[in-house]
Scaffold this active site. Structure first.
Site, PDB file in Angstrom:
ATOM      1  N   SER A  24       0.884  -1.124   0.067  1.00  0.00           N
ATOM      2  CA  SER A  24       0.031   0.120  -0.139  1.00  0.00           C
ATOM      3  C   SER A  24       0.715   1.332   0.114  1.00  0.00           C
ATOM      4  O   SER A  24       0.270   2.358  -0.035  1.00  0.00           O
ATOM      5  CB  SER A  24      -1.037  -0.095   1.248  1.00  0.00           C
ATOM      6  OG  SER A  24      -1.949  -0.759   1.105  1.00  0.00           O
ATOM      7  N   LYS A  27      -0.091   3.878  -2.683  1.00  0.00           N
ATOM      8  CA  LYS A  27      -1.007   4.858  -2.519  1.00  0.00           C
ATOM      9  C   LYS A  27      -0.714   6.120  -2.397  1.00  0.00           C
ATOM     10  O   LYS A  27      -1.404   7.104  -2.577  1.00  0.00           O
ATOM     11  CB  LYS A  27      -2.302   4.424  -1.271  1.00  0.00           C
ATOM     12  CG  LYS A  27      -2.915   3.195  -1.372  1.00  0.00           C
ATOM     13  CD  LYS A  27      -3.966   2.849  -0.536  1.00  0.00           C
ATOM     14  CE  LYS A  27      -4.716   1.570  -0.608  1.00  0.00           C
ATOM     15  NZ  LYS A  27      -4.025   0.271  -0.399  1.00  0.00           N
ATOM     16  N   SER A  84      -6.036   3.538   4.061  1.00  0.00           N
ATOM     17  CA  SER A  84      -5.393   2.584   3.284  1.00  0.00           C
ATOM     18  C   SER A  84      -6.432   1.740   2.709  1.00  0.00           C
ATOM     19  O   SER A  84      -6.197   0.315   2.192  1.00  0.00           O
ATOM     20  CB  SER A  84      -4.243   1.665   4.004  1.00  0.00           C
ATOM     21  OG  SER A  84      -3.472   1.024   2.846  1.00  0.00           O
TER      22      SER A  84
END
Length: 418
Positions: A24, A27, A84
Site C-alpha cells: 500500500s 497509494k 489505506s
C-alpha cells in the site's frame, strides 16, 4: 533508506535499490496524482465519484463502498490515506483516468518524471500483481515529493482517525504516530508477498527525516526498525541546512475542456440506433442498425456520466456508433457498409473486463467525435484480456485519431487491414 528531507541527502541506505513489492505504499502515488488532478482542474475534492463494480469488489482493507454509490472525492482521499482502503484507491484512479489500467499508465509516467527509475505500477492500491514493484529509494523519493509538492494535504497522513463519508476510520500508522516524537506520516503497507512496509517522516525543530523500510516481519518489529533509522537520521543530519525542495514534475494529465452547461443523459440502455446520416457522395440509404443485446447498460451510463464530469464532450452529442462484442457465442450485427476503403482501425487499450473496455470505447467516442464518427466500436476478447478497438477507418483517419488521442494522453495504436 534514510534521508534528510530538507536537502534530499542520503544519510543511510541498505539494499535501497532492490525491487520489491511496495504493497500500500503504492497509494502515495495514487494520492499524489489525485492532488495533481485537483490542482490542474481535472477534478475537485467535491466531485461526486460513482463507485464501479470493480472498485467495490476490491478485497480488504477497504472502506466498504457499494457499486453505484456516489461519494465525494475528498472522502476517497481520506480513506486511501488514513485507512489505506483499496476500494477507495481504485475509485480514485477510475474517476481521474476512466479505468484503473489507464490510471496505472499515468502512475508510471509520473514515477518516471519524479525520478523513480526502478518502479513499475500495475494498479492503484498496491495489492500483489506481477511486475508491480518498487524500491526503498523510490518510495522515499515519493514521500518527499508528497511532503513538499502538496503541503496543503500533508496533514492527512498525521490524522489518527478521520471521517471518510460513510464512517470514521482509524489510521493504519497510528502506533508509530503515537509512539515516536515528531512523527507525522506517511504511509504503511502490508501484503504477504511484501511483508510490513513503512515510509515514515518525523520533524524535530528545524530538522526533518524520512526513513523507509521494506519487508518487516511484523508491525512492531517494523516500527522499531523505523524508529532506529529515524534516530540515526536525526543524529547524522546537520542542525542547519539549506532547504532544497524537489522539482515539480512536468504535468502530464488531461485538463478539462470547457463545455459550458451541456448535459448528456442516458436513462436506459439503447436497444436500436437512429437511422444514420448519409455519408457525402452516397446515394444509398443505410438500414437501421441493431445493437447487440447483452452490452452492460451501466457501461453506457458510466461513460456518459464520466464524460460529463470530466468535460469530454466538446460539441453537440451525436449518435454513438454501434458496439460489437466478440465472444465464443455467435452474435450477429447488421450494418450496410458504405466504408469504401475503410479497412483500418485503432486500439485504445486492453482491459481486464468487457465492462471496462466498453466504457473506454464510449468515453473515447465522446471525446473524439470528429475523427471517430461512423466507426465501429468493437471489443475483442482474447486470453490476455479485452481489447477496445475502433474499426472501419481509413488509414489517414486512423492515424489522425491516434495522434489526437495521444495528445490527450490516451493510449492508441493503429490496426492495419487483416
Amino acid at each position: 533508506m534514510v534521508i534528510d528531507a530538507r536537502s534530499g541527502e542520503v544519510l543511510h541506505s541498505r539494499n535501497a535499490d532492490t525491487r520489491l513489492h511496495p504493497a500500500s505504499l503504492t497509494k502515495m502515488m495514487t494520492l499524489y496524482i489525485a492532488f495533481e488532478a485537483v490542482k490542474n482542474g481535472e477534478i475537485t475534492m467535491d466531485t461526486k465519484v460513482r463507485v464501479s463494480k470493480h472498485a467495490a469488489a476490491e478485497p480488504p482493507s477497504k472502506l466498504g463502498l457499494k457499486s453505484g454509490q456516489r461519494i465525494a472525492l475528498r472522502y476517497l482521499v481520506r480513506a486511501a490515506a488514513v485507512k489505506s482502503a483499496n476500494d477507495a484507491a481504485t475509485a480514485i484512479g477510475e474517476a481521474i483516468s476512466g479505468s484503473e489500467a489507464a490510471f496505472a499508465r499515468r502512475m508510471n509516467r509520473t514515477a518516471k518524471a519524479l525520478g523513480m527509475s526502478n518502479t513499475t505500477f500495475r494498479n492503484a492500491h498496491g495489492l500483489t500483481e506481477s511486475g508491480h514493484l518498487s524500491t526503498a529509494r523510490d518510495m522515499t523519493t515519493m514521500g518527499r515529493h508528497l511532503l513538499y509538492d502538496y503541503p496543503q494535504y500533508y496533514n492527512l497522513f498525521s490524522r489518527t482517525s478521520t471521517y471518510a463519508g460513510v464512517r470514521e476510520v482509524a489510521n493504519t500508522n497510528r502506533r508509530m504516530l503515537g509512539s515516536y516524537r515528531g512523527a507525522d506520516g506517511i504511509k504503511t503497507g502490508y501484503t504477504r508477498a511484501a511483508g510490513f512496509n513503512l515510509v515514515a517522516s518525523a520533524e524535530r525543530g528545524s530538522e526533518r527525516i524520512i526513513a523507509t523500510v521494506f519487508g518487516g516481519r511484523s508491525t512492531a518489529t517494523r516500527n522499531a526498525r523505523v524508529a532506529e533509522l529515524l534516530d540515526l537520521g536525526f543524529k547524522r543530519a546537520p542542525s542547519r541546512v539549506a532547504l532544497r525542495k524537489p522539482t515539480l514534475p512536468v504535468y502530464n494529465g488531461a485538463p478539462n475542456q470547457n463545455v459550458g452547461s451541456k448535459t448528456v443523459r442516458v436513462a436506459t440502455a439503447i436497444k436500436k440506433s437512429l437511422r444514420p446520416m448519409l455519408r457525402p457522395g452516397s446515394a444509398q440509404t443505410p438500414e437501421p442498425t441493431t445493437l447487440i443485446a447483452g452490452v452492460d447498460p451501466n457501461a453506457i451510463n458510466d461513460a456518459l456520466e464520466e464524460a460529463k464530469s470530466a468535460s469530454l464532450v466538446n460539441k453537440e452529442p451525436t449518435r454513438p456508433a454501434p458496439l460489437i462484442v466478440e465472444d465464443q457465442e455467435p452474435q450477429v450485427v447488421t450494418r450496410l457498409t458504405t466504408s469504401g476503403g475503410r479497412h483500418w482501425g485503432i486500439n485504445v487499450g486492453r482491459y481486464t473486463s468487457r465492462y471496462a473496455a466498453e466504457k473506454m470505447l464510449l468515453k473515447t467516442a465522446l471525446a473524439e467525435m470528429t475523427t471517430l464518427d461512423g466507426s465501429l466500436r468493437k471489443v475483442v476478447k482474447s486470453s490476455r484480456g479485452f481489447d477496445a478497438n475502433f474499426m472501419g477507418l481509413s488509414r489517414e483517419t486512423a492515424d489522425l485519431a491516434c495522434r489526437r488521442l495521444q495528445a490527450r494522453q490516451i493510449s492508441c495504436f493503429m490496426i492495419g487491414p487483416s
